[in-house]
Structures are given as structure tokens and as C-alpha cells.
Design a protein around this motif. Structure first.
Motif, PDB file in Angstrom:
ATOM      1  N   VAL A  84     -30.166  59.147   1.362  1.00  0.00           N
ATOM      2  CA  VAL A  84     -31.275  58.855   2.269  1.00  0.00           C
ATOM      3  C   VAL A  84     -30.804  57.984   3.423  1.00  0.00           C
ATOM      4  O   VAL A  84     -31.145  58.224   4.594  1.00  0.00           O
ATOM      5  N   ALA A  85     -30.013  56.949   3.109  1.00  0.00           N
ATOM      6  CA  ALA A  85     -29.542  56.049   4.157  1.00  0.00           C
ATOM      7  C   ALA A  85     -28.628  56.768   5.147  1.00  0.00           C
ATOM      8  O   ALA A  85     -28.737  56.569   6.375  1.00  0.00           O
ATOM      9  N   LEU A  86     -27.720  57.603   4.639  1.00  0.00           N
ATOM     10  CA  LEU A  86     -26.823  58.338   5.528  1.00  0.00           C
ATOM     11  C   LEU A  86     -27.588  59.320   6.419  1.00  0.00           C
ATOM     12  O   LEU A  86     -27.287  59.467   7.608  1.00  0.00           O
ATOM     13  N   THR A  87     -28.578  59.981   5.861  1.00  0.00           N
ATOM     14  CA  THR A  87     -29.386  60.912   6.649  1.00  0.00           C
ATOM     15  C   THR A  87     -30.159  60.181   7.738  1.00  0.00           C
ATOM     16  O   THR A  87     -30.222  60.642   8.886  1.00  0.00           O
ATOM     17  N   ALA A  88     -30.762  59.048   7.384  1.00  0.00           N
ATOM     18  CA  ALA A  88     -31.506  58.269   8.374  1.00  0.00           C
ATOM     19  C   ALA A  88     -30.580  57.729   9.459  1.00  0.00           C
ATOM     20  O   ALA A  88     -30.943  57.700  10.649  1.00  0.00           O
ATOM     21  N   THR A  89     -29.366  57.319   9.079  1.00  0.00           N
ATOM     22  CA  THR A  89     -28.402  56.829  10.065  1.00  0.00           C
ATOM     23  C   THR A  89     -28.000  57.927  11.040  1.00  0.00           C
ATOM     24  O   THR A  89     -27.955  57.710  12.270  1.00  0.00           O
ATOM     25  N   ALA A  90     -27.701  59.118  10.523  1.00  0.00           N
ATOM     26  CA  ALA A  90     -27.320  60.240  11.392  1.00  0.00           C
ATOM     27  C   ALA A  90     -28.461  60.638  12.310  1.00  0.00           C
ATOM     28  O   ALA A  90     -28.241  60.934  13.509  1.00  0.00           O
ATOM     29  N   SER A  91     -29.682  60.656  11.820  1.00  0.00           N
ATOM     30  CA  SER A  91     -30.828  61.019  12.651  1.00  0.00           C
ATOM     31  C   SER A  91     -31.039  60.000  13.766  1.00  0.00           C
ATOM     32  O   SER A  91     -31.355  60.362  14.906  1.00  0.00           O
ATOM     33  N   TYR A  92     -30.866  58.728  13.447  1.00  0.00           N
ATOM     34  CA  TYR A  92     -31.039  57.698  14.459  1.00  0.00           C
ATOM     35  C   TYR A  92     -29.972  57.805  15.537  1.00  0.00           C
ATOM     36  O   TYR A  92     -30.262  57.658  16.736  1.00  0.00           O
ATOM     37  N   LEU A  93     -28.721  58.062  15.123  1.00  0.00           N
ATOM     38  CA  LEU A  93     -27.644  58.196  16.114  1.00  0.00           C
ATOM     39  C   LEU A  93     -27.852  59.401  17.018  1.00  0.00           C
ATOM     40  O   LEU A  93     -27.494  59.371  18.197  1.00  0.00           O
ATOM     41  N   ALA A  94     -28.434  60.474  16.464  1.00  0.00           N
ATOM     42  CA  ALA A  94     -28.680  61.655  17.285  1.00  0.00           C
ATOM     43  C   ALA A  94     -29.675  61.376  18.399  1.00  0.00           C
ATOM     44  O   ALA A  94     -29.609  61.986  19.474  1.00  0.00           O
ATOM     45  N   LEU A  95     -30.602  60.451  18.163  1.00  0.00           N
ATOM     46  CA  LEU A  95     -31.617  60.128  19.167  1.00  0.00           C
ATOM     47  C   LEU A  95     -31.234  58.922  20.015  1.00  0.00           C
ATOM     48  O   LEU A  95     -31.649  58.817  21.177  1.00  0.00           O
ATOM     49  N   HIS A  96     -30.450  58.000  19.471  1.00  0.00           N
ATOM     50  CA  HIS A  96     -30.073  56.779  20.187  1.00  0.00           C
ATOM     51  C   HIS A  96     -28.556  56.611  20.078  1.00  0.00           C
ATOM     52  O   HIS A  96     -28.059  55.744  19.356  1.00  0.00           O
ATOM     53  N   HIS A  97     -27.840  57.475  20.788  1.00  0.00           N
ATOM     54  CA  HIS A  97     -26.391  57.497  20.619  1.00  0.00           C
ATOM     55  C   HIS A  97     -25.652  56.689  21.681  1.00  0.00           C
ATOM     56  O   HIS A  97     -24.425  56.738  21.759  1.00  0.00           O
ATOM     57  N   THR A  98     -26.374  55.973  22.524  1.00  0.00           N
ATOM     58  CA  THR A  98     -25.731  55.207  23.578  1.00  0.00           C
ATOM     59  C   THR A  98     -25.795  53.725  23.262  1.00  0.00           C
ATOM     60  O   THR A  98     -26.646  53.269  22.488  1.00  0.00           O
ATOM     61  N   GLY A  99     -24.898  52.982  23.895  1.00  0.00           N
ATOM     62  CA  GLY A  99     -24.899  51.541  23.739  1.00  0.00           C
ATOM     63  C   GLY A  99     -23.882  51.077  22.720  1.00  0.00           C
ATOM     64  O   GLY A  99     -23.613  51.774  21.734  1.00  0.00           O
ATOM     65  N   PRO A 100     -23.316  49.890  22.925  1.00  0.00           N
ATOM     66  CA  PRO A 100     -22.291  49.394  22.003  1.00  0.00           C
ATOM     67  C   PRO A 100     -22.832  49.062  20.618  1.00  0.00           C
ATOM     68  O   PRO A 100     -22.085  49.076  19.645  1.00  0.00           O
ATOM     69  N   LEU A 101     -24.105  48.747  20.501  1.00  0.00           N
ATOM     70  CA  LEU A 101     -24.668  48.393  19.202  1.00  0.00           C
ATOM     71  C   LEU A 101     -25.292  49.587  18.485  1.00  0.00           C
ATOM     72  O   LEU A 101     -25.893  49.413  17.419  1.00  0.00           O
ATOM     73  N   ALA A 102     -25.147  50.790  19.053  1.00  0.00           N
ATOM     74  CA  ALA A 102     -25.796  51.952  18.449  1.00  0.00           C
ATOM     75  C   ALA A 102     -25.326  52.209  17.010  1.00  0.00           C
ATOM     76  O   ALA A 102     -26.162  52.436  16.124  1.00  0.00           O
ATOM     77  N   PRO A 103     -24.024  52.197  16.705  1.00  0.00           N
ATOM     78  CA  PRO A 103     -23.615  52.446  15.305  1.00  0.00           C
ATOM     79  C   PRO A 103     -24.168  51.407  14.327  1.00  0.00           C
ATOM     80  O   PRO A 103     -24.645  51.765  13.245  1.00  0.00           O
ATOM     81  N   ALA A 104     -24.104  50.136  14.705  1.00  0.00           N
ATOM     82  CA  ALA A 104     -24.617  49.093  13.814  1.00  0.00           C
ATOM     83  C   ALA A 104     -26.130  49.197  13.657  1.00  0.00           C
ATOM     84  O   ALA A 104     -26.671  49.021  12.546  1.00  0.00           O
ATOM     85  N   THR A 105     -26.817  49.490  14.758  1.00  0.00           N
ATOM     86  CA  THR A 105     -28.274  49.626  14.683  1.00  0.00           C
ATOM     87  C   THR A 105     -28.659  50.825  13.822  1.00  0.00           C
ATOM     88  O   THR A 105     -29.615  50.767  13.031  1.00  0.00           O
ATOM     89  N   ALA A 106     -27.930  51.916  13.975  1.00  0.00           N
ATOM     90  CA  ALA A 106     -28.218  53.111  13.169  1.00  0.00           C
ATOM     91  C   ALA A 106     -27.971  52.837  11.687  1.00  0.00           C
ATOM     92  O   ALA A 106     -28.761  53.255  10.828  1.00  0.00           O
ATOM     93  N   ALA A 107     -26.872  52.151  11.384  1.00  0.00           N
ATOM     94  CA  ALA A 107     -26.591  51.824   9.986  1.00  0.00           C
ATOM     95  C   ALA A 107     -27.680  50.934   9.400  1.00  0.00           C
ATOM     96  O   ALA A 107     -28.141  51.145   8.262  1.00  0.00           O
ATOM     97  N   THR A 108     -28.118  49.936  10.173  1.00  0.00           N
ATOM     98  CA  THR A 108     -29.188  49.061   9.697  1.00  0.00           C
ATOM     99  C   THR A 108     -30.480  49.837   9.491  1.00  0.00           C
ATOM    100  O   THR A 108     -31.228  49.582   8.528  1.00  0.00           O
ATOM    101  N   HIS A 109     -30.743  50.793  10.386  1.00  0.00           N
ATOM    102  CA  HIS A 109     -31.932  51.639  10.207  1.00  0.00           C
ATOM    103  C   HIS A 109     -31.842  52.427   8.899  1.00  0.00           C
ATOM    104  O   HIS A 109     -32.842  52.577   8.176  1.00  0.00           O
ATOM    105  N   GLY A 110     -30.671  52.915   8.556  1.00  0.00           N
ATOM    106  CA  GLY A 110     -30.496  53.616   7.284  1.00  0.00           C
ATOM    107  C   GLY A 110     -30.742  52.708   6.092  1.00  0.00           C
ATOM    108  O   GLY A 110     -31.383  53.110   5.108  1.00  0.00           O
TER     109      GLY A 110
END
Length: 577
Positions: free
Chosen positions: A456-482
Motif C-alpha cells: 500500500v505504501a509503495l503504491t501510494a508513493t508511486a501515485s504521488y510521484l506521478a502527480l507531483h514529480h517536480t521539486g527537490p523534496l518530491a521523493p521524500a514527500t512522496a515517501a512520507t505520503h506512502g
């Protein structure tokens, strides 16, 4: 007139919890019944039982530590042995597969043979497997050692809990003993993170496995010195069809959830395992109904109080292992803490568990299991819901610290009380399998939590990155969202546990009422009929009025209650004589 036997009035949901005498009545459901006695029926020596608790606690700590201590060491082990990311999960999964699928068999072996010998065999085998894993020179060698650890852990864990169940029969002492055991079971995972970080950072990842040799040596020496050897009066036969069906069903369920983490939920292997596993367990249940010597007597599982305790343990295991996994990832990958620092930040969690498990053993006789377990689940729900507010910039003191303290308090109550309730009043021949079910629910629940919530966390992280893939904090923000998505699901799972605790578990009043109803009530002494006075010679005239009932008979005969309300009659019956 004779009263019906007490067994005819016994509530089937609470049959094993009813005390046999008023003096032995347990307010918590943990009665000093023959079911709590050792296998040979002799009471444990009073001067040794607290040392037995130490031995059991060390053995359980070793098993619980191994479930988390290796997580911190995995990156270092991967670099040293050169295995891929896809293989990395099998270091954890191999242990879970062997442990979860063989626990019922291990519990029944403890019922069939001397529990002391089974305990020592499990400790020695676990230590040898740990030494092989620490000396591993390749991934297959490490995976094989982890599988052996799981197999011997399945032999060790129910023998340890069965030994504790048969040693402590006094209600208050039993509460204290299970408070310690519950604290070790839940707090050991946090200690494993701390110990794993220290050993990995300052020594080597191999010492996360070698450390088990110290624990095992201490526990074996204590078992030889303090645990009394005993064996069942009649050795039950092993149910081979049930063993195969139960082991295969549990294996497929754990494997299916683990496979979903890497291959996805739609993979044919995942779907096949998750469909075949429950079907095999259903066939296992049907087989047990007809078996003369069942691996798992259905009376153990279908008891309402005991079944509710198992369900709560399983749901708590899903949330507990998930929160450790994602908070470790958050602290190390998002916040950049070292393994040692990450482990130390879980100390408040361990402290909360120690406090609440100790207090719950004192409060349990006054409240009963329902109130305490539901309260612990509510505390955990609140803490998990608070973690859903986590962001990349969240401060540890503002968000994580309050959550781990409250969660530690909640989990400490849950584990101490549910393990006590799940093993209370169990028959001697079922003590091993009932203890195995405690570990099975924790292990299978933890495996499902790790796999399902990771997916579930990995799926939510990938979905978030697909919509918000810009910015230096995008990977960390996506992981936290997961992670917060997984925390949200865990909140719902714990909320379901609150409902089950309220619906299925008994209150103190209900246990006392049903226990009193199950007591053999002595029949009242027959009252001698008063000597009839010699009737005077009948004289012709009007018929005399019937004589009045003597007052003494009104106050002592249970058959005369006309003219009084039910409460008054009941009050007279319960008045001390």
C-alpha cells in the motif's frame, strides 16, 4: 430435591474460565483450575517459579528480537554478500514462513513430550541456526539459516509460553508474570531496533545473529536449573492430515502477502496463494471436527473469550510491525538519522510498554479484560491517527514522540492482558497449542502487516510521484505520503480491534456471574417438618383456620418467597450464614 449439576448451567463461551470454588474464583478469567497445572498435574515449586519467568522472558525476547534486529542490519548484509534488492526481503520472509506455518505443530509437540526438553531443543537449535547465519558467505546460506531459525522458533515459542502458563496458577502472580511476558513480546521489537543499530554500527551485521548465542546459553542454563521436567500422563497422537493442511495453508497465506510486495496483487502466484491458503485452512477446520486427536481442538479456537483475544492479537500484530517498519524508514531515509539514533528514538515506546503492562496487571482483577483491552486499543488508535499528520518537516518532539509514548502505553496493555486471557483456564493437554496460537496470530498478523502495508505504501508513493514529480523534496514527500497512507489503514485496523474487544471479550461482572453460575451449589439442608401437635378431639362446630407458617421457616426456606420481591429473596439467599 437435588439441584442440577453445575456443568449443565455452564456458559459454553466461558466454560474454561469458570472457577471451581468461591475461594479460587478469578476476577480476570485466569483461574487456578486444573487446566493451569503442569503437564503432570503437580504445582510448580514456589521458590523456582520466578526464575522460570526469567528463563521464559529471555527465550521470548530472543524470538521477538530476531524479528526486528535483522531489519537494521539488512543494508550492511546486502553490501557484504552482494544480493539484490529483490532477494533482500527473503531474509525476513524465510523466517516468517517457517515460523508462522510450523507454530501449531510446535505447540502440539510441546503437548506430546516433556515441555522442558522441547524448550531446550528449540533454544539450542535456534542458537545453532543463528551461528550459521552469522557466518554466512552467500545469500543461500543466510536464507537457509533464517529458515532454520524460524523452524526452531516455532518449537521454542509455544513451549516457553506453555511453561509460563503451567507454572503460574495463582491469579495475582499470574497477572504479574503475564505483564512481564507481554512487555517482552511487544517491547522486544523496539529493543531489537536499538540493539540492531548498536551492533551494526559499532561491530558488524553478523553480530545481530551472533547475539542470540548469549541469550540461548543463558536460557538453556536457566531451563536446566529451574524448569521442572514433566510429561503428559497420556501422550496424544499427532494429527498428520491436520498438520499438513494447517502448515500448508499458513505457508501460502504468508507467502502470498510477501509475494504481493514485489510482484503485485494481480500476479497469478499471489492470487493463487491467497485463494488456496484460506481453502486449505477451511479443509483443516473440517478435518479437525472429525479427528480423534486433532492438532488444534476447535474448542480452543471457538471459545468466545479466547477467540476474541486471538483476533485482537492478530490485528495488533498487523499494526505493530507496520508502524516499526515505516517509522524506521521515515527516521533514516527522510530525516537522515543513523541506525543507532533511530533505535534510541524508540526508547519512549519501550518505556510506555513497561509502565502500562505493569499497571495493567494490578488493575486487571478490578476491571476485567474487556475494559483494559478496549482502552489499550483506543490509545493505539489515537496514536496511529496522530501519525497520519506526519510531514517531511515534522519535528520528532512534536509528532513522533507523543505518538510512540501513547502507542507504547496502548500496546503494553493489549499484549499483557490478551495473552493472559487467551491462555487462562486452558486444559493441560491443550496448553501448547493454545500458546502456539498466540504466537501464530502475532506472527501471521505481523507478516500480513509488513507485506500488505508495504504494498500500500509503495503504491501510494508511486501515485504521488506521478502527480507531483517536480521539486527537490518530491521523493521524500512522496515517501512520507506512502507512510501516512499505511498509518491511516492501520488506524482502521485497530479501530476494528476496539469493536471486537467490546463485543467478544467478557467484563469482570460477566466472568464473575458465569463463574458463580457454574459453581456446584450445595443443596439446602431439608428442614425437619414440625412435630404436629396432637389434635384435640373433634367437636362438632365450625372448621378451625389453618395454622400460620412459622416465621423461622419463612426466613430460611428457599421454597417460600411469596409476599417478597425477587431482590429481597435474593438478598436473603446471599446473606452470610
Amino acid at each position: 430435591m437435588t439441584l442440577p449439576p453445575s456443568g449443565a448451567r455452564r456458559d459454553p463461551d466461558l466454560a474454561d474460565y469458570a472457577p471451581t470454588t468461591r475461594s479460587a474464583q478469578s476476577e480476570t478469567g485466569a483461574t487456578a483450575s486444573p487446566a493451569a497445572a503442569p503437564q503432570d498435574g503437580r504445582p510448580a515449586p514456589p521458590d523456582r517459579r520466578w526464575m522460570v519467568l526469567v528463563v521464559v522472558a529471555v527465550a521470548q525476547l530472543m524470538v521477538v528480537l530476531d524479528a526486528t534486529v535483522i531489519n537494521i542490519a539488512l543494508p550492511s548484509a546486502q553490501r557484504a554478500l552482494g544480493f539484490s534488492n529483490n532477494d533482500r526481503q527473503w531474509v525476513v520472509t524465510c523466517y516468517a514462513l517457517a515460523f508462522g506455518s510450523l507454530l501449531l505443530l510446535g505447540g502440539r509437540i510441546g503437548d506430546m513430550f516433556s515441555r522442558k526438553r522441547v524448550l531446550i531443543t528449540g533454544l539450542a537449535g535456534f542458537a545453532i541456526a543463528s551461528a550459521v547465519g552469522g557466518a554466512a558467505v552467500s545469500f543461500p546460506m543466510l536464507a537457509a539459516a533464517r529458515t532454520l531459525q524460524g523452524a526452531f522458533g516455532a518449537l521454542l515459542a509455544p513451549a516457553a509460553l506453555g511453561t509460563l502458563t503451567s507454572t503460574f496458577t495463582d491469579t495475582r502472580e499470574r497477572g504479574r508474570a503475564f505483564a512481564v511476558y507481554g512487555a517482552v513480546s511487544s517491547g522486544g521489537a523496539g529493543v531489537g531496533l536499538i540493539l540492531g543499530g548498536l551492533l551494526t554500527q559499532y561491530l558488524s551485521w553478523r553480530y545481530t545473529l551472533y547475539v542470540n548465542l548469549i541469550f540461548a546459553a543463558f536460557a538453556i542454563a536457566g531451563a536446566l536449573a529451574y524448569v521442572r521436567a514433566s510429561r503428559p500422563a497420556t501422550r496424544p497422537r499427532l494429527d498428520w492430515p491436520g498438520t499438513v493442511l494447517a502448515s500448508a495453508g499458513l505457508f501460502l497465506i504468508v507467502f502470498g502477502f510477501s509475494h504481493a510486495e514485489t510482484a503485485g496483487w494481480a500476479a497469478p502466484v499471489t492470487i493463487t496463494c491467497l485463494l488456496a491458503g484460506p481453502l486449505l485452512l477451511a479443509a483443516f477446520a473440517a478435518t479437525e471436527r472429525r479427528s480423534a486427536h486433532p492438532l488444534l481442538p476447535l474448542r480452543v479456537l471457538l471459545d468466545r473469550t479466547r477467540g476474541g483475544s486471538y483476533a485482537v492479537l492478530g490485528l495488533t500484530g498487523i499494526a505493530l510491525f507496520g508502524v516499526f517498519l515505516f517509522l524506521v524508514y521515515y527516521l533514516q531515509q527522510v530525516k537522515g538519522y543513523s541506525p543507532v539514533t533511530s533505535g534510541l528514538l524508540f526508547l519512549p515506546f519501550v518505556g510506555g510498554i513497561l509502565v502500562s503492562s505493569t499497571v495493567s496487571s494490578i488493575v486487571l482483577p478490578r476491571t476485567g479484560p474487556r475494559v483494559l483491552i478496549a482502552s489499550g486499543m483506543l490509545l493505539s488508535v489515537g496514536a496511529m491517527a496522530y501519525l497520519t499528520q506526519l510531514t517531511v518537516t515534522s519535528a520528532y518532539a512534536a509528532v513522533i514522540l507523543p505518538a510512540v509514548i501513547i502507542m507504547g502505553l496502548g500496546f503494553g496493555i493489549i499484549f499483557a492482558v490478551t495473552i493472559n486471557t487467551a491462555t487462562a483456564g486452558i486444559r493441560p493437554q491443550d496448553a501448547g497449542v493454545a500458546s502456539a496460537l498466540v504466537n501464530t496470530m502475532q506472527q501471521v498478523g505481523g507478516s500480513i502487516g509488513l507485506s500488505a502495508l508495504s504494498t500500500v505504501a509503495l503504491t501510494a508513493t508511486a501515485s504521488y510521484l506521478a502527480l507531483h514529480h517536480t521539486g527537490p523534496l518530491a521523493p521524500a514527500t512522496a515517501a512520507t505520503h506512502g507512510y501516512t497512507t499505511a498509518f491511516t489503514i492501520s488506524t482502521g485496523i485497530l479501530g476494528l480491534g476496539v469493536i471486537l474487544a467490546i463485543v467478544l471479550l467478557p467484563s469482570r461482572r460477566r466472568l464473575a456471574e458465569r463463574g458463580t453460575a457454574a459453581e456446584p451449589t450445595p443443596a439446602p439442608e431439608p428442614q425437619p417438618e414440625p412435630e404436629p401437635e396432637p389434635e384435640p378431639e373433634r367437636q362438632p362446630g365450625p372448621r378451625p383456620a389453618p395454622p400460620a407458617i412459622p416465621v423461622a421457616l419463612c426466613s430460611c426456606s428457599p421454597m417460600i418467597s411469596r409476599g417478597f420481591g425477587p431482590s429481597v429473596a435474593a438478598g436473603r439467599e446471599s446473606r452470610p450464614r
